[in-house]
Scaffold this motif. Structure first.
Motif, PDB file in Angstrom:
ATOM      1  N   PHE A  83       0.844  -1.191   0.000  1.00  0.00           N
ATOM      2  CA  PHE A  83       0.000   0.000   0.000  1.00  0.00           C
ATOM      3  C   PHE A  83       0.881   1.243   0.000  1.00  0.00           C
ATOM      4  CE2 PHE A  83      -2.501  -3.325   2.022  1.00  0.00           C
ATOM      5  CZ  PHE A  83      -3.732  -3.200   1.397  1.00  0.00           C
ATOM      6  N   THR A  84       0.246   2.396  -0.029  1.00  0.00           N
ATOM      7  CA  THR A  84       0.933   3.659   0.191  1.00  0.00           C
ATOM      8  C   THR A  84       0.103   4.459   1.183  1.00  0.00           C
ATOM      9  OG1 THR A  84      -0.191   5.077  -1.457  1.00  0.00           O
ATOM     10  CG2 THR A  84       1.561   3.610  -2.254  1.00  0.00           C
ATOM     11  N   THR A  85       0.667   5.552   1.677  1.00  0.00           N
ATOM     12  CA  THR A  85      -0.093   6.427   2.571  1.00  0.00           C
ATOM     13  C   THR A  85      -0.820   7.510   1.790  1.00  0.00           C
ATOM     14  OG1 THR A  85       1.872   7.819   2.897  1.00  0.00           O
ATOM     15  CG2 THR A  85       1.489   6.067   4.490  1.00  0.00           C
ATOM     16  N   GLY A  86      -0.846   7.363   0.463  1.00  0.00           N
ATOM     17  CA  GLY A  86      -1.480   8.390  -0.351  1.00  0.00           C
ATOM     18  C   GLY A  86      -0.602   9.624  -0.412  1.00  0.00           C
ATOM     19  N   GLY A  87      -1.205  10.790  -0.531  1.00  0.00           N
ATOM     20  CA  GLY A  87      -0.457  12.040  -0.517  1.00  0.00           C
ATOM     21  C   GLY A  87       0.596  12.102  -1.605  1.00  0.00           C
ATOM     22  N   THR A  88       1.780  12.599  -1.244  1.00  0.00           N
ATOM     23  CA  THR A  88       2.852  12.738  -2.224  1.00  0.00           C
ATOM     24  C   THR A  88       3.402  11.389  -2.679  1.00  0.00           C
ATOM     25  OG1 THR A  88       4.416  13.063  -0.402  1.00  0.00           O
ATOM     26  CG2 THR A  88       3.568  15.042  -1.498  1.00  0.00           C
ATOM     27  N   ASP A  89       3.035  10.296  -1.987  1.00  0.00           N
ATOM     28  CA  ASP A  89       3.394   8.981  -2.514  1.00  0.00           C
ATOM     29  C   ASP A  89       2.804   8.805  -3.914  1.00  0.00           C
ATOM     30  OD1 ASP A  89       4.723   8.362  -0.202  1.00  0.00           O
ATOM     31  OD2 ASP A  89       3.044   7.282   0.697  1.00  0.00           O
ATOM     32  N   ILE A  90       1.635   9.377  -4.128  1.00  0.00           N
ATOM     33  CA  ILE A  90       1.008   9.321  -5.446  1.00  0.00           C
ATOM     34  C   ILE A  90       1.824  10.131  -6.446  1.00  0.00           C
ATOM     35  CG2 ILE A  90      -1.040  10.033  -6.763  1.00  0.00           C
ATOM     36  CD1 ILE A  90      -2.693   9.417  -4.259  1.00  0.00           C
ATOM     37  N   VAL A  91       2.253  11.322  -6.034  1.00  0.00           N
ATOM     38  CA  VAL A  91       3.084  12.155  -6.907  1.00  0.00           C
ATOM     39  C   VAL A  91       4.386  11.426  -7.232  1.00  0.00           C
ATOM     40  CG1 VAL A  91       4.256  14.372  -7.153  1.00  0.00           C
ATOM     41  CG2 VAL A  91       2.094  14.244  -5.899  1.00  0.00           C
ATOM     42  N   ASN A  92       4.955  10.761  -6.225  1.00  0.00           N
ATOM     43  CA  ASN A  92       6.193  10.012  -6.441  1.00  0.00           C
ATOM     44  C   ASN A  92       5.995   8.882  -7.444  1.00  0.00           C
ATOM     45  OD1 ASN A  92       7.755  11.518  -4.580  1.00  0.00           O
ATOM     46  ND2 ASN A  92       6.940  10.330  -2.880  1.00  0.00           N
ATOM     47  N   GLN A  93       4.856   8.219  -7.375  1.00  0.00           N
ATOM     48  CA  GLN A  93       4.564   7.150  -8.331  1.00  0.00           C
ATOM     49  C   GLN A  93       4.411   7.693  -9.741  1.00  0.00           C
ATOM     50  OE1 GLN A  93       1.879   3.799  -7.051  1.00  0.00           O
ATOM     51  NE2 GLN A  93       1.493   5.153  -5.336  1.00  0.00           N
ATOM     52  N   ILE A  94       3.800   8.879  -9.848  1.00  0.00           N
ATOM     53  CA  ILE A  94       3.646   9.505 -11.171  1.00  0.00           C
ATOM     54  C   ILE A  94       5.018   9.866 -11.734  1.00  0.00           C
ATOM     55  CG2 ILE A  94       2.738  11.520 -12.399  1.00  0.00           C
ATOM     56  CD1 ILE A  94       0.394  11.520 -10.436  1.00  0.00           C
ATOM     57  N   ILE A  95       5.883  10.444 -10.885  1.00  0.00           N
ATOM     58  CA  ILE A  95       7.251  10.771 -11.315  1.00  0.00           C
ATOM     59  C   ILE A  95       8.004   9.496 -11.691  1.00  0.00           C
ATOM     60  CG2 ILE A  95       9.472  11.719 -10.567  1.00  0.00           C
ATOM     61  CD1 ILE A  95       7.938  13.640  -8.764  1.00  0.00           C
ATOM     62  N   HIS A  96       7.832   8.463 -10.883  1.00  0.00           N
ATOM     63  CA  HIS A  96       8.497   7.181 -11.150  1.00  0.00           C
ATOM     64  C   HIS A  96       8.054   6.606 -12.494  1.00  0.00           C
ATOM     65  CE1 HIS A  96      10.163   3.191 -10.516  1.00  0.00           C
ATOM     66  NE2 HIS A  96       8.969   2.669 -10.676  1.00  0.00           N
ATOM     67  N   LYS A  97       6.778   6.759 -12.801  1.00  0.00           N
ATOM     68  CA  LYS A  97       6.234   6.191 -14.036  1.00  0.00           C
ATOM     69  C   LYS A  97       6.667   6.962 -15.269  1.00  0.00           C
ATOM     70  CE  LYS A  97       1.875   5.007 -16.330  1.00  0.00           C
ATOM     71  NZ  LYS A  97       0.395   4.945 -16.195  1.00  0.00           N
ATOM     72  N   TYR A  98       6.617   8.301 -15.208  1.00  0.00           N
ATOM     73  CA  TYR A  98       6.849   9.102 -16.414  1.00  0.00           C
ATOM     74  C   TYR A  98       8.281   9.623 -16.526  1.00  0.00           C
ATOM     75  CZ  TYR A  98       1.795   8.992 -17.033  1.00  0.00           C
ATOM     76  OH  TYR A  98       0.512   8.566 -17.218  1.00  0.00           O
ATOM     77  N   ALA A  99       8.965   9.824 -15.384  1.00  0.00           N
ATOM     78  CA  ALA A  99      10.348  10.317 -15.424  1.00  0.00           C
ATOM     79  C   ALA A  99      11.362   9.199 -15.209  1.00  0.00           C
ATOM     80  CB  ALA A  99      10.552  11.401 -14.367  1.00  0.00           C
TER      81      ALA A  99
END
Length: 268
Positions: A202-218
């Protein structure tokens, strides 16, 4: 082709097992949420498979003749979810008792909530809940339904855990005035807590979501993206709380946070 009379130095079984272990270790290192999420899912499925016959028997007879099976189901399910709740508890404890009292902005939405709490008097748990809801919408758009599901539970439960810890803090009246101790233990507990949450898939939500987006696209690792994003948030805190009080302690706290998550310490 191999020369006549030569013999391969490779052992089919032992070397094959070593290669398989290496592949699994690499996958665990670079895809920790996928790896441990799959492990948690498998444990939950095993628990469900064994529990269904026990439940059917109970519905028909109101008896539980197979207590050992029921016990195995219970412990298997506990193994699937204990890391998640332990992680949330440690994270909330560190935030409430070490970071918030000293205004240590370590990063993430929780760190931003400390800034907004000081600037505008916003309630930290309510701020985290509102921002998490917005980020869940972004997650659905950029990461898809499957990834978003893993963030929903953490996004909704983390504000609840923060609110509960806040009530406990108010009731006990606990206060630690040592800035370095708060930074040290806050960073360590937050880092371990996030590692345990990721271990459960799982994640705690929040910026973990932003981190996943960065991980996926960058194509950046989760640890690196967390370090960059948290660095921006920590740096912004200088303008609110001052250089001397926060830059060293908050940076140390954010460093500990990312050290445990990026290197999968305690995620064994």
């Amino acid at each position: 082709d191999r020369p006549d009379g030569s013999v391969s130095k490779l052992n089919t079984y032992s070397d094959g097992i070593k290669v398989l272990k290496t592949i699994i270790k690499l996958y665990r290192t670079y895809k920790p949420m996928n790896f441990f999420g799959l492990a948690a899912l498998i444990l939950a499925m095993i628990s469900g498979v064994f529990f269904i016959p026990v439940m059917n028997t109970y519905i028909k007879t109101h008896l539980v003749p197979n207590f050992p099976t029921l016990i195995v189901c219970g412990f298997t399910m506990i193994a699937a979810i204990q890391s998640f709740f332990a992680g949330l508890t440690l994270f909330s404890f560190a935030f409430t008792f070490f970071l918030l009292p000293q205004n240590l902005v370590f990063g993430g939405v929780s760190g931003l909530s400390i800034l907004f709490n000081d600037l505008f008097g916003f309630n930290t748990s309510l701020f985290v809940l509102c921002v998490d809801i917005v980020l869940l919408i972004l997650s659905f758009i950029f990461l898809g339904k499957k990834k978003t599901v893993g963030s929903i539970l953490g996004s909704l439960l983390l504000p609840l855990f923060l609110a509960i810890m806040g009530l406990i803090s108010d009731a006990t009246g606990y206060a630690n005035n040592d800035l370095f101790i708060c930074a040290l233990f806050g960073g360590v507990f937050v880092g371990i807590g996030l590692g345990l949450v990721f271990k459960a898939g799982f994640t705690t939500g929040g910026t973990d979501i932003v981190n996943q987006i960065i991980h996926k696209y960058a194509k950046l690792s989760m640890g690196k993206s967390m370090f960059i994003l948290d660095g921006i948030i920590v740096t912004s805190s200088i303008f609110v709380f001052g250089f001397t009080n926060l830059i060293i302690s908050s940076s140390f706290s954010a460093f500990c946070n990312n050290l445990f998550v990026s290197n999968n310490i305690f995620v064994l």
